[in-house]
Design a protein around this motif. Structure first.
Motif, mmCIF file in Angstrom:
data_model
loop_
_atom_site.group_PDB
_atom_site.id
_atom_site.type_symbol
_atom_site.label_atom_id
_atom_site.label_comp_id
_atom_site.label_asym_id
_atom_site.label_seq_id
_atom_site.Cartn_x
_atom_site.Cartn_y
_atom_site.Cartn_z
ATOM 1 N N VAL A 59 0.555 4.427 9.304
ATOM 2 C CA VAL A 59 -0.129 4.727 8.042
ATOM 3 C C VAL A 59 0.904 4.970 6.948
ATOM 4 C CG1 VAL A 59 -1.690 6.325 6.853
ATOM 5 C CG2 VAL A 59 -2.147 5.668 9.225
ATOM 6 N N SER A 98 1.541 11.798 7.731
ATOM 7 C CA SER A 98 0.784 10.653 8.247
ATOM 8 C C SER A 98 1.485 10.052 9.457
ATOM 9 C CB SER A 98 0.646 9.557 7.178
ATOM 10 O OG SER A 98 -0.295 9.916 6.200
ATOM 11 N N ASP A 99 0.701 9.404 10.313
ATOM 12 C CA ASP A 99 1.266 8.663 11.434
ATOM 13 C C ASP A 99 2.185 7.574 10.884
ATOM 14 O OD1 ASP A 99 -0.257 10.181 13.198
ATOM 15 O OD2 ASP A 99 -1.917 8.740 13.184
ATOM 16 N N ARG A 140 -2.803 12.191 3.767
ATOM 17 C CA ARG A 140 -2.423 12.225 5.186
ATOM 18 C C ARG A 140 -3.445 11.453 6.012
ATOM 19 N NH1 ARG A 140 -2.948 15.747 10.064
ATOM 20 N NH2 ARG A 140 -1.006 15.447 11.183
ATOM 21 N N ASN A 141 -2.982 10.380 6.644
ATOM 22 C CA ASN A 141 -3.807 9.621 7.596
ATOM 23 C C ASN A 141 -5.213 9.339 7.082
ATOM 24 O OD1 ASN A 141 -1.829 9.366 9.546
ATOM 25 N ND2 ASN A 141 -2.408 11.266 10.567
ATOM 26 N N TRP A 142 -5.286 8.768 5.902
ATOM 27 C CA TRP A 142 -6.591 8.491 5.332
ATOM 28 C C TRP A 142 -6.631 7.052 4.877
ATOM 29 C CZ3 TRP A 142 -9.335 8.578 0.403
ATOM 30 C CH2 TRP A 142 -10.695 8.852 0.557
#
Length: 119
Positions: A49, A45-46, A13-15
């Motif tokens: 991303v 996630s956004d 997630r968002n990484w």
């Protein structure tokens, strides 16, 4: 089609998509890659991303399980991955893990499984 004996379960997630790319590349270089599956869950996630995650996953022949969740929970992500896998053995890890080339073949030696074509 036979079930892979091991599933590599990843939550994301968002990484760093670069780290995810390296992780998936290291799984792909395994001696036993054809005997493993990857269960990759993106947990909210956004959109920008997520688009990158899908592109990287596609590059490595992996599907992304998308679960829209408002907050990160590694446990939930990995549980979703486990439920979506058909493998009898699950390897839970982070999306920045770099596997040594022979890692899965060593792991398989300790599991009570037999795969045609492997020692």
């Amino acid at each position: 089609m036979t079930t892979a004996p091991i599933a590599v379960c990843l939550g994301f997630r968002n990484w760093s998509v670069i780290h995810l790319d390296r992780c998936l590349a290291s799984v792909q270089t395994q001696d036993t890659y054809r005997f493993a599956e990857v269960a990759l869950v993106d947990l909210g996630s956004d959109p920008d991303v997520l688009r990158e995650v899908v592109l990287v996953a596609r590059k490595h022949g992996v599907s992304v399980i998308v679960s829209p969740k408002s907050e990160w929970s590694r446990s939930i992500a990995l549980n979703i991955a486990a439920r979506c896998s058909s493998a009898p053995w699950l390897l839970f890890t982070d999306a920045d893990m770099i596997f040594p080339r022979e890692y899965l073949s060593i792991v398989q030696k300790f599991l009570p499984i037999t795969v045609a074509g492997t020692p």
